[in-house]
Design a protein around this motif. Sequence first.
Motif, mmCIF file in Angstrom:
data_model
loop_
_atom_site.group_PDB
_atom_site.id
_atom_site.type_symbol
_atom_site.label_atom_id
_atom_site.label_comp_id
_atom_site.label_asym_id
_atom_site.label_seq_id
_atom_site.Cartn_x
_atom_site.Cartn_y
_atom_site.Cartn_z
ATOM 1 N N SER A 217 0.834 -1.206 0.000
ATOM 2 C CA SER A 217 0.000 0.000 0.000
ATOM 3 C C SER A 217 0.869 1.257 0.000
ATOM 4 O O SER A 217 0.480 2.282 -0.557
ATOM 5 N N GLY A 218 2.061 1.187 0.589
ATOM 6 C CA GLY A 218 2.992 2.320 0.521
ATOM 7 C C GLY A 218 3.457 2.584 -0.894
ATOM 8 O O GLY A 218 3.561 3.729 -1.325
ATOM 9 N N ILE A 219 3.747 1.518 -1.628
ATOM 10 C CA ILE A 219 4.143 1.681 -3.028
ATOM 11 C C ILE A 219 3.002 2.272 -3.836
ATOM 12 O O ILE A 219 3.203 3.180 -4.656
ATOM 13 N N LEU A 220 1.789 1.792 -3.610
ATOM 14 C CA LEU A 220 0.636 2.339 -4.324
ATOM 15 C C LEU A 220 0.405 3.800 -3.967
ATOM 16 O O LEU A 220 0.033 4.607 -4.823
ATOM 17 N N ALA A 221 0.629 4.158 -2.704
ATOM 18 C CA ALA A 221 0.465 5.559 -2.294
ATOM 19 C C ALA A 221 1.511 6.442 -2.966
ATOM 20 O O ALA A 221 1.213 7.570 -3.360
ATOM 21 N N LEU A 222 2.709 5.939 -3.097
ATOM 22 C CA LEU A 222 3.749 6.719 -3.773
ATOM 23 C C LEU A 222 3.445 6.898 -5.255
ATOM 24 O O LEU A 222 3.876 7.878 -5.869
ATOM 25 N N ARG A 223 2.703 5.964 -5.822
ATOM 26 C CA ARG A 223 2.335 6.068 -7.234
ATOM 27 C C ARG A 223 1.136 6.992 -7.444
ATOM 28 O O ARG A 223 0.723 7.211 -8.570
ATOM 29 N N GLY A 224 0.582 7.502 -6.357
ATOM 30 C CA GLY A 224 -0.473 8.508 -6.463
ATOM 31 C C GLY A 224 -1.874 8.029 -6.171
ATOM 32 O O GLY A 224 -2.827 8.773 -6.406
ATOM 33 N N MET A 225 -2.049 6.831 -5.674
ATOM 34 C CA MET A 225 -3.394 6.342 -5.359
ATOM 35 C C MET A 225 -3.781 6.800 -3.959
ATOM 36 O O MET A 225 -3.183 6.377 -2.966
ATOM 37 N N LYS A 226 -4.763 7.679 -3.862
ATOM 38 C CA LYS A 226 -5.174 8.244 -2.576
ATOM 39 C C LYS A 226 -5.717 7.202 -1.593
ATOM 40 O O LYS A 226 -5.397 7.255 -0.407
ATOM 41 N N PRO A 227 -6.543 6.223 -2.021
ATOM 42 C CA PRO A 227 -7.050 5.249 -1.050
ATOM 43 C C PRO A 227 -5.948 4.409 -0.405
ATOM 44 O O PRO A 227 -6.140 3.866 0.677
ATOM 45 N N ALA A 228 -4.807 4.318 -1.046
ATOM 46 C CA ALA A 228 -3.711 3.531 -0.480
ATOM 47 C C ALA A 228 -3.186 4.160 0.808
ATOM 48 O O ALA A 228 -2.681 3.454 1.682
ATOM 49 N N LEU A 229 -3.325 5.469 0.961
ATOM 50 C CA LEU A 229 -2.911 6.120 2.205
ATOM 51 C C LEU A 229 -3.751 5.630 3.380
ATOM 52 O O LEU A 229 -3.233 5.404 4.474
ATOM 53 N N PHE A 230 -5.047 5.454 3.148
ATOM 54 C CA PHE A 230 -5.921 4.958 4.201
ATOM 55 C C PHE A 230 -5.592 3.500 4.533
ATOM 56 O O PHE A 230 -5.631 3.094 5.687
ATOM 57 N N LEU A 231 -5.262 2.723 3.502
ATOM 58 C CA LEU A 231 -4.848 1.342 3.745
ATOM 59 C C LEU A 231 -3.561 1.294 4.553
ATOM 60 O O LEU A 231 -3.403 0.440 5.427
ATOM 61 N N MET A 232 -2.655 2.206 4.271
ATOM 62 C CA MET A 232 -1.405 2.255 5.029
ATOM 63 C C MET A 232 -1.677 2.495 6.508
ATOM 64 O O MET A 232 -1.090 1.838 7.369
ATOM 65 N N LEU A 233 -2.553 3.441 6.811
ATOM 66 C CA LEU A 233 -2.891 3.719 8.206
ATOM 67 C C LEU A 233 -3.533 2.502 8.866
ATOM 68 O O LEU A 233 -3.205 2.163 10.007
ATOM 69 N N ALA A 234 -4.423 1.834 8.146
ATOM 70 C CA ALA A 234 -5.101 0.667 8.712
ATOM 71 C C ALA A 234 -4.115 -0.473 8.978
ATOM 72 O O ALA A 234 -4.134 -1.081 10.054
ATOM 73 N N PHE A 235 -3.247 -0.745 8.013
ATOM 74 C CA PHE A 235 -2.289 -1.837 8.194
ATOM 75 C C PHE A 235 -1.247 -1.506 9.259
ATOM 76 O O PHE A 235 -0.799 -2.380 9.995
ATOM 77 N N ALA A 236 -0.859 -0.245 9.359
ATOM 78 C CA ALA A 236 0.094 0.152 10.401
ATOM 79 C C ALA A 236 -0.534 -0.014 11.790
ATOM 80 O O ALA A 236 0.118 -0.488 12.727
ATOM 81 N N GLY A 237 -1.801 0.364 11.912
ATOM 82 C CA GLY A 237 -2.495 0.178 13.188
ATOM 83 C C GLY A 237 -2.635 -1.289 13.559
ATOM 84 O O GLY A 237 -2.409 -1.682 14.703
ATOM 85 N N LEU A 238 -2.974 -2.109 12.563
ATOM 86 C CA LEU A 238 -3.101 -3.548 12.808
ATOM 87 C C LEU A 238 -1.763 -4.155 13.202
ATOM 88 O O LEU A 238 -1.688 -4.984 14.112
ATOM 89 N N ARG A 239 -0.697 -3.715 12.562
ATOM 90 C CA ARG A 239 0.634 -4.240 12.877
ATOM 91 C C ARG A 239 1.047 -3.873 14.307
ATOM 92 O O ARG A 239 1.639 -4.672 15.023
#
Length: 74
Positions: free
Chosen positions: A15-37
């Motif tokens: 999701s970090g790679i997708l966020a760097l490529r410009g996909m906005k929803p990937a930022l929300f996935l990053m937050l969710a996965f970081a919280g889960l981790r």
Amino acid sequence: MKQLKFCTTLLLFISGILALRGMKPALFLMLAFAGLREIISAKEYQDAGEKKYAIASLCAGIFLFVFLLVVLFV
């Protein structure tokens, strides 16, 4: 527990790679996965008897999920 943490880390990385490529929803996935981790890490610390680290990791995970909800709904 280690396999679940590895999968969460892998999804966080993707999701970090997708966020760097410009996909906005990937930022929300990053937050969710970081919280889960962080919550998984809290369970591992608790099992190892490290109460201070378990509480800190759990607080970080909850903070990430609350931040995600605030960003999504405000």
